[in-house]
Design an enzyme around this catalytic site. Structure first.
Site, PDB file in Angstrom:
ATOM      1  N   SER A  23       0.849  -1.187   0.000  1.00 36.91           N
ATOM      2  CA  SER A  23       0.000   0.000   0.000  1.00 36.91           C
ATOM      3  C   SER A  23       0.891   1.245   0.000  1.00 36.91           C
ATOM      4  O   SER A  23       1.665   1.445  -0.929  1.00 36.91           O
ATOM      5  CB  SER A  23      -0.954  -0.035   1.199  1.00 36.91           C
ATOM      6  OG  SER A  23      -2.003   0.872   1.029  1.00 36.91           O
TER       7      SER A  23
ATOM      8  N   ASP B 190      -9.933  -3.461  -5.377  1.00 40.51           N
ATOM      9  CA  ASP B 190      -9.342  -2.668  -4.309  1.00 40.51           C
ATOM     10  C   ASP B 190      -9.909  -1.245  -4.315  1.00 40.51           C
ATOM     11  O   ASP B 190      -9.738  -0.515  -5.281  1.00 40.51           O
ATOM     12  CB  ASP B 190      -7.821  -2.621  -4.497  1.00 40.51           C
ATOM     13  CG  ASP B 190      -7.088  -2.040  -3.301  1.00 40.51           C
ATOM     14  OD1 ASP B 190      -7.722  -1.346  -2.489  1.00 40.51           O
ATOM     15  OD2 ASP B 190      -5.883  -2.295  -3.183  1.00 40.51           O
TER      16      ASP B 190
ATOM     17  N   HIS C 215      -8.169  -4.884  -1.291  1.00 43.34           N
ATOM     18  CA  HIS C 215      -6.913  -4.395  -0.731  1.00 43.34           C
ATOM     19  C   HIS C 215      -6.211  -5.416   0.145  1.00 43.34           C
ATOM     20  O   HIS C 215      -4.979  -5.456   0.193  1.00 43.34           O
ATOM     21  CB  HIS C 215      -7.192  -3.128   0.081  1.00 43.34           C
ATOM     22  CG  HIS C 215      -5.991  -2.286   0.341  1.00 43.34           C
ATOM     23  ND1 HIS C 215      -5.284  -1.658  -0.654  1.00 43.34           N
ATOM     24  CD2 HIS C 215      -5.356  -1.954   1.498  1.00 43.34           C
ATOM     25  CE1 HIS C 215      -4.280  -0.977  -0.136  1.00 43.34           C
ATOM     26  NE2 HIS C 215      -4.296  -1.137   1.172  1.00 43.34           N
TER      27      HIS C 215
END
Length: 724
Positions: free
Chosen positions: A557, A642, A677
């Protein structure tokens, strides 16, 4: 046959493999000019943002096919890693029971099942078990299922739980009558994840949050069970696009607190939990740049608020108290410190407990409110993590503490509030003969270009020579003030036992060294995060832990942004990298306010509609700084659903990297076509993903063919690894 060929004719095998290697996918180029502040960028892959484009899905599928072909030789290593991971996990296990009301709550896992069971026992932790939610049953017939929140009503009769069946974090709120074990017909859809709380009223009333078109949680809602779903009431709405709202119940049970916050500013509203229909009242009206959080202490006239705040320049936070009936009448009790970061303040009957950071390490401070006496609970090892665990009871003789270190598994203790006696409640078992005495944990530091000392946590197997020949692994995150504490990961043993030196770089952008550490790694100081990481890698190499040809790096991320930035800045320093769900198209994303999370992150990255922020972000944005160099071996993983880092960022980045890289190293994209995610939702599928990712890294740093050092049973004198 193949193994023998590899032994007797490695050159022939290499030639055959090279001839059989597939060609990488070639993404169509459709250049688009993007102009801001007089600066024009050419984005040849901007078209990938359109999920309906007929070229997109075939391209992503081709990338997956290519990655599968290029990593076919890792199947055996991936399988061995997966089996090693499993061999250390007590697959049928349960968490330490935590008391709330008349029940002791815990979760349980069963071998072969992907998801936990949530259970409770009435009256005592050894009473008859009641399974009140089996997530395996919820997941039957579904490709994806994630439980994103649950709360049992204070009277123990109702359960509210949130499920996400897409990975896009658009959740459904369900209600279960725990007296019958059956779900009620009321169902609320399009609810935000993570935030749900019951009132403490005679009738079941629930609070939760909803999102706007950009997936920002902007409203707190109230719903009385039994009403039609469209009868929900809006309790709090925040139209400032920088802010996100949430709701929780105080430990005292007397209030619900609705918090709305940005990266730099917060505001808290109180709701009477016994009379939830009453209007919320603000505790402190927001003031730009002032953050605060509250907890409730019972007492006369409604009791008092204990408030942890950074107002008046208290960067590391201070704590004080104010009457519920006059919350602005605040009196400071614990002043701010330049050396101690106060992260949270929790109220218990007669006590205040603070989660803190001292010299970069976590600690817990217990204050007797009657006498003002304080004591500090510290980690029992030089490197470790300590903090409050599940503490749902306001009136209690003990507090529950969680502790772990890189070599000590997750441990739960009950600590008496008056005598400071520690009782081990449960330590997670690590099977397979795990013995912590075989490993060394160190605190090291690197010197950043500006002279700042950057801490590192390092763990490796005892007895290795620090001669630069070891494979190395370096991880970091470095954003949002989130600290990467030196925790325990049983999976990491598979690296350690192959001789890998594993390190975490505590770079600026986190809060390991206080709030100034965060401020020095965000906005117009963001590049410090990347140069800190590079300094840590150089220190590992200088001190003989590893070498550039044997060093793998990993981040996800915003940590994937870090990976992208450092391989642009120093591609020669790393042999292999894994960037998970990487935030790499920073400039384009932050210029589009319609994308989820963008506006709320102006205070983290800057708003590139302002020319100075645009110029600064452009200096480090990984996608915008891909150049013609030889990049390390790179694995990029993502999920098409995501909502936090859109799939097109890693997809575009992969295409541009492969187009411009001048070297022969692999650049691979693995796109999960059914997740978001967090990757796959089941625990076994997630282990398979980690095994694949680490097989890639181990192979590239020359450790894939190494067999782990054979473990012997842990000595009887060493309690670590033994459950209780």
């Amino acid at each position: 046959m193949v193994r023998r060929l590899a032994l007797v004719a490695p050159l022939v095998l290499a030639t055959l493999s090279l001839a059989a290697a597939p060609n990488p996918p070639a993404a169509p180029k459709r250049p688009v000019e993007l102009t801001h502040h007089g600066d024009t960028r050419i984005d040849e892959y901007f078209w990938m943002r359109n999920l309906e484009d007929p070229d997109l899905i075939p391209y992503l599928e081709a990338e997956n096919t290519y990655t599968e072909a290029m990593t076919a030789s890792l199947t055996d290593l991936q399988g061995r890693l997966y089996e090693e991971f499993l061999s250390r996990i007590k697959q049928t296990d349960e968490s330490a029971p935590a008391k709330e009301g008349d029940y002791w709550y815990f979760s349980r896992t069963i071998e072969g099942q992907n998801y936990p069971l949530f259970c409770r026992r009435k009256g005592s932790p050894t009473g008859p078990e009641e399974v009140y939610l089996d997530v395996n049953q919820l997941a039957e017939g579904k490709d994806y299922l994630r439980l994103t929140g649950l709360d049992v009503s204070p009277d123990g009769r109702m359960l509210a739980y949130l499920t996400d069946e897409t990975g896009y974090e658009s959740c459904t709120l369900h209600f279960r009558d725990l007296t019958t074990g059956l779900d009620r017909p009321e169902v609320l859809t399009d609810v935000a994840p993570f935030s749900v709380a019951w009132a403490n009223a005679d009738e079941p009333v629930i609070f939760y949050t909803r999102v706007d078109d950009t997936k920002r949680a902007n409203r707190v809602m109230r719903y009385r069970l039994g009403d039609a779903p469209d009868k929900e009431a809006e309790v709090l709405r925040d139209d400032d696009e920088r802010f996100n709202v949430g709701i929780s119940r105080t430990r005292s049970g007397d209030f619900l607190v609705a918090s709305t916050s940005s990266s730099t500013t917060s505001e808290v509203w109180a709701i009477n939990a016994h009379h939830p229909e009453l209007d919320a009242t603000v505790i402190w009206p927001r003031s730009q740049g002032v953050r605060y959080s509250v907890d409730h202490q019972r007492g006369p006239d409604g009791g008092s608020w204990w408030i942890c705040t950074d107002r008046d320049g208290a960067m590391n936070f201070k704590v004080g108290t104010a009457p519920v009936i006059a919350p602005t009448d605040w009196q400071e009790v614990i002043p701010a410190s330049a050396d101690v970061l106060i992260e949270d303040a929790s109220c218990f009957d007669g006590y205040l407990v603070l989660d803190e950071r001292r010299d970069g390490f976590t600690a817990v401070r217990v204050r007797d409110l009657a006498t003002g006496a304080e004591r500090i609970l510290r980690t029992p090892e030089p490197v470790g993590v300590i903090g409050l665990s599940s503490n749902n009871e306001y009136t209690t003789p003990t507090i529950r503490i969680a502790y772990e270190s890189p070599i000590t598994p997750d441990s739960v203790y009950d600590v008496t509030l008056d005598t400071d006696a520690w009782t081990l409640v449960k330590r997670k078992e690590v099977l397979g003969g795990y013995d912590p005495s075989r490993y060394v944990v160190k605190r090291a530091s690197a010197i950043a270009p500006d002279g700042t000392r950057v801490p590192m946590s390092i763990v490796h197997r005892k007895g290795i020579a620090l001669d630069g020949t070891n494979p190395g692994y370096l991880y970091a995150y470095g954003s949002y003030g989130i600290s990467m504490d030196p925790s325990f990961q049983s999976n990491l043993v598979s690296l350690l036992d192959r001789g890998v030196v594993c390190a975490t770089a505590h770079v600026r952008g986190g809060s390991e060294m206080g709030r100034a550490w965060k401020e020095d790694g965000k906005m117009m100081h963001k590049i410090n995060t990347f140069t800190d990481f590079i300094a840590c890698a150089e220190t590992m190499i200088r001190d003989g832990y590893t070498s550039p040809t044997r060093l793998a790096i990993e981040g996800g991320s915003a940590g994937g942004l870090l990976i992208g930035a450092v391989i642009n800045m120093r591609p020669d320093l790393f042999q292999a990298a894994h960037a998970a769900v990487p935030f790499v198209d920073v400039l384009t994303t932050m210029l589009d306010a319609s994308i989820p999370l963008t506006t709320g992150e102006y205070e983290e990255w800057g708003n590139p509609e302002e020319e100075p922020a645009y110029a600064y972000i452009k200096r480090y944005s990984p996608y915008d700084n891909v150049v013609a160099v030889e990049y390390p071996h790179l694995l990029i993983t993502s999920g098409i659903k995501d909502p936090r880092v859109a799939y097109w960022e890693p997809a575009k980045w992969t295409a541009r990297l492969r187009d411009r890289s001048t070297g022969p190293n692999d650049i691979l994209l693995k796109m999960n076509m059914g997740a978001g995610h967090g990757g796959s939702s089941g625990r076994y599928a997630r282990l398979e993903e980690v095994a694949f990712e680490w097989a890639f890294l181990l192979d590239k740093i020359g450790a894939g063919s190494l067999e782990p050092v054979t473990n012997q049973p842990a000595s009887a004198a060493d309690p670590v690894g033994a459950g209780s």
